[in-house]
Write an enzyme that holds these catalytic residues in place. Sequence first.
Site, short mmCIF file in Angstrom:
data_model
loop_
_atom_site.label_atom_id
_atom_site.label_comp_id
_atom_site.label_asym_id
_atom_site.label_seq_id
_atom_site.Cartn_x
_atom_site.Cartn_y
_atom_site.Cartn_z
N PRO A 88 0.82 -1.22 0.00
CA PRO A 88 0.00 0.00 0.00
C PRO A 88 0.85 1.27 0.00
CG PRO A 88 -0.04 -1.04 2.17
CD PRO A 88 0.69 -1.98 1.26
N GLU A 115 2.14 -8.04 8.62
CA GLU A 115 2.44 -6.60 8.67
C GLU A 115 3.29 -6.17 7.48
OE1 GLU A 115 1.23 -4.22 10.53
OE2 GLU A 115 -0.03 -5.77 11.43
N ARG A 153 -3.78 -7.74 -20.72
CA ARG A 153 -4.66 -7.38 -21.84
C ARG A 153 -4.05 -6.30 -22.73
NH1 ARG A 153 -8.08 -3.32 -21.14
NH2 ARG A 153 -9.89 -4.28 -22.12
N ASP A 168 -10.71 1.98 -24.67
CA ASP A 168 -11.02 1.80 -23.25
C ASP A 168 -10.87 3.09 -22.46
OD1 ASP A 168 -11.65 -0.87 -23.23
OD2 ASP A 168 -9.61 -1.53 -22.77
C1 SAM Z 1 -1.86 -5.97 5.93
S1 SAM Z 1 -0.84 -5.53 4.58
C2 SAM Z 1 0.53 -4.78 5.38
C3 SAM Z 1 0.37 -3.30 5.50
C4 SAM Z 1 1.54 -2.63 6.17
N1 SAM Z 1 1.55 -2.93 7.57
C5 SAM Z 1 1.43 -1.13 5.98
O1 SAM Z 1 0.77 -0.48 6.78
O2 SAM Z 1 1.99 -0.59 5.01
C6 SAM Z 1 -0.18 -7.08 4.04
C7 SAM Z 1 0.25 -7.10 2.60
O3 SAM Z 1 -0.86 -6.86 1.76
C8 SAM Z 1 -0.43 -6.27 0.55
N2 SAM Z 1 -1.21 -5.04 0.35
C9 SAM Z 1 -2.00 -4.45 1.26
N3 SAM Z 1 -2.58 -3.36 0.76
C10 SAM Z 1 -2.16 -3.24 -0.50
C11 SAM Z 1 -2.39 -2.31 -1.54
N4 SAM Z 1 -3.19 -1.26 -1.38
N5 SAM Z 1 -1.80 -2.50 -2.73
C12 SAM Z 1 -0.98 -3.55 -2.92
N6 SAM Z 1 -0.71 -4.48 -1.97
C13 SAM Z 1 -1.28 -4.33 -0.77
C14 SAM Z 1 1.06 -6.01 0.67
O4 SAM Z 1 1.76 -7.04 -0.02
C15 SAM Z 1 1.28 -6.09 2.17
O5 SAM Z 1 2.58 -6.51 2.49
#
Ligand code: SAM
Length: 248
Positions: A88, A115, A153, A168
Amino acid sequence: MDVCVLTLFPELFDPFWNHGIIRRAVQGQKIKPVTINIRDHAKGRHRITDDRPYGGGCGMVMKPEPLAAALAEAKAAMPSATTLLLSPQGRRFDQALALSLASEDGLILVCGRYEGVDERFVDQHVDGEISIGDFVLTGGEVGAMVVIDAVARLIPGVLGNDESAGSDTFCDGLVEHAHFTRPPTFEDEPVPDVLMSGNHREIERWRRETALMRTVMKRPDLLAQRDFSPQERDILEKWRRDIDRLIG
Ligand SMILES: C[S@@+](CC[C@H](N)C(=O)[O-])C[C@H]1O[C@@H](n2cnc3c(N)ncnc32)[C@H](O)[C@@H]1O
């Protein structure tokens, strides 16, 4: 394109590779998918892939060694691939990024859980981080599917001629025009006459005009930096005259 996903849940990808256009892309070897189970690279009887965070606090962190070993397996098969971590905190994924990733030789997508992953793995092995939006998922797998789906795609030959991605939403900086199919009338709403007219010039103009209108209504932010084409300027001038007439 070689596409490799490092994940603790490889089975999530089985249905993904086996349906719809992605399945066709796999069968046509436009994408060659591999899923690596990170746990297979964890040492010890219990094959532990996560541990408590240094410094305390809640949750678990994915250990760097199994991730690095899983990545080494992927890299051995696809040395020129780009390694991207789903996070994220990463660059927001959009159509422009999808288009640029579609020309890569290979992509290795690393899915976090818990995490997240030990920062040293990120520092030493990851080329970039991708976020699919400003929200937090439980894991990177759904995000990896989003990225693969949007990228696949755009690889030449994945979509058939009648499925071209050219018009698109986002491709030309606008949202796409509306679509209609049979029946000609549904719940008292008829298909716009112009689409039944067979006049392809008029249909093209109607599509461009409604794409512009829908962008104004739904995503005005997309128009802020737009360099309007002469045809679009024409349409906007027509709207201006219509509005002037309305308000007197
Ligand atoms: C619970 S999340 C960890 C979030 C992290 N503690 C933080 O606050 O940045 C677990 C995993 O989900 C994935 N993930 C969560 N949100 C995401 C997003 N918006 N985009 C891409 N991957 C995401 C990532 O690979 C991340 O390591």
